[in-house]
Motif scaffolding. Sequence first.
Motif, PDB file in Angstrom:
ATOM      1  N   PRO A  39      32.443  39.150  36.405  1.00  0.00           N
ATOM      2  CA  PRO A  39      32.306  38.628  35.045  1.00  0.00           C
ATOM      3  C   PRO A  39      31.878  37.158  35.018  1.00  0.00           C
ATOM      4  O   PRO A  39      32.502  36.313  35.660  1.00  0.00           O
ATOM      5  N   CYS A  40      30.836  36.869  34.272  1.00  0.00           N
ATOM      6  CA  CYS A  40      30.332  35.501  34.122  1.00  0.00           C
ATOM      7  C   CYS A  40      31.171  34.762  33.088  1.00  0.00           C
ATOM      8  O   CYS A  40      31.346  35.252  31.969  1.00  0.00           O
ATOM      9  N   ASN A  46      28.810  40.659  32.200  1.00  0.00           N
ATOM     10  CA  ASN A  46      28.918  40.944  33.628  1.00  0.00           C
ATOM     11  C   ASN A  46      27.604  40.644  34.343  1.00  0.00           C
ATOM     12  O   ASN A  46      26.526  40.774  33.761  1.00  0.00           O
ATOM     13  N   VAL A  47      27.696  40.248  35.596  1.00  0.00           N
ATOM     14  CA  VAL A  47      26.520  39.987  36.424  1.00  0.00           C
ATOM     15  C   VAL A  47      26.059  41.335  36.979  1.00  0.00           C
ATOM     16  O   VAL A  47      26.821  42.031  37.655  1.00  0.00           O
ATOM     17  N   TYR A  53      24.972  35.367  41.818  1.00  0.00           N
ATOM     18  CA  TYR A  53      26.007  34.695  41.044  1.00  0.00           C
ATOM     19  C   TYR A  53      26.660  33.616  41.902  1.00  0.00           C
ATOM     20  O   TYR A  53      26.476  33.571  43.111  1.00  0.00           O
ATOM     21  N   LEU A  54      27.392  32.754  41.230  1.00  0.00           N
ATOM     22  CA  LEU A  54      28.110  31.669  41.889  1.00  0.00           C
ATOM     23  C   LEU A  54      29.607  31.944  41.836  1.00  0.00           C
ATOM     24  O   LEU A  54      30.107  32.476  40.843  1.00  0.00           O
ATOM     25  N   MET A  75      29.959  33.174  37.893  1.00  0.00           N
ATOM     26  CA  MET A  75      28.997  32.830  36.850  1.00  0.00           C
ATOM     27  C   MET A  75      27.599  33.192  37.339  1.00  0.00           C
ATOM     28  O   MET A  75      27.317  33.074  38.533  1.00  0.00           O
ATOM     29  N   HIS A  76      26.739  33.647  36.422  1.00  0.00           N
ATOM     30  CA  HIS A  76      25.344  33.881  36.788  1.00  0.00           C
ATOM     31  C   HIS A  76      24.780  32.636  37.474  1.00  0.00           C
ATOM     32  O   HIS A  76      24.985  31.518  36.987  1.00  0.00           O
TER      33      HIS A  76
END
Length: 155
Positions: A39-40, A46-47, A53-54, A75-76
Amino acid sequence: MALRYIPMSTDQAERLRQGGNDAYGNPPERQISDGDGVPCRHCLGNVDAGDTYLIFALRPFTSLQPYAETGPVFMHADECPAYSDEVRPPILTSSKDYLLRGYGSNERIIYGTGGVVPAEQLESRAEALLSMPEVASVHVRSAKNNCYQCRIERP
């Protein structure tokens, strides 16, 4: 009562995407999503599988104090829009329950407000907490891993 779901700030997201350090002073780690449970915290979606993603440590508080918990979030890696709707965001639709906790305007836990609630009761519990004069915001966390999801405020 309508609810406002508050993501991490765009300024903070951009700083991390540009290689800035997280709450522990480390650069974010880059990973490729398998599409399951990523989850971003900026767009609150959601990614997707195959997207980068990070992973980084987030402290969703403005001050350093004993109640300012820090933990790992996703996070994206690429730019995404900050969540800005009053309906439940996608990242809060994938679990059967969530941990909700009320905080005062001083960002300290209001004792007696924390608890795990079934997903279908998330809004009603958040509304009940926010109807308490001493509660300024509600944090939503994963009931399984205690990971911060987002903040909820009055509109």
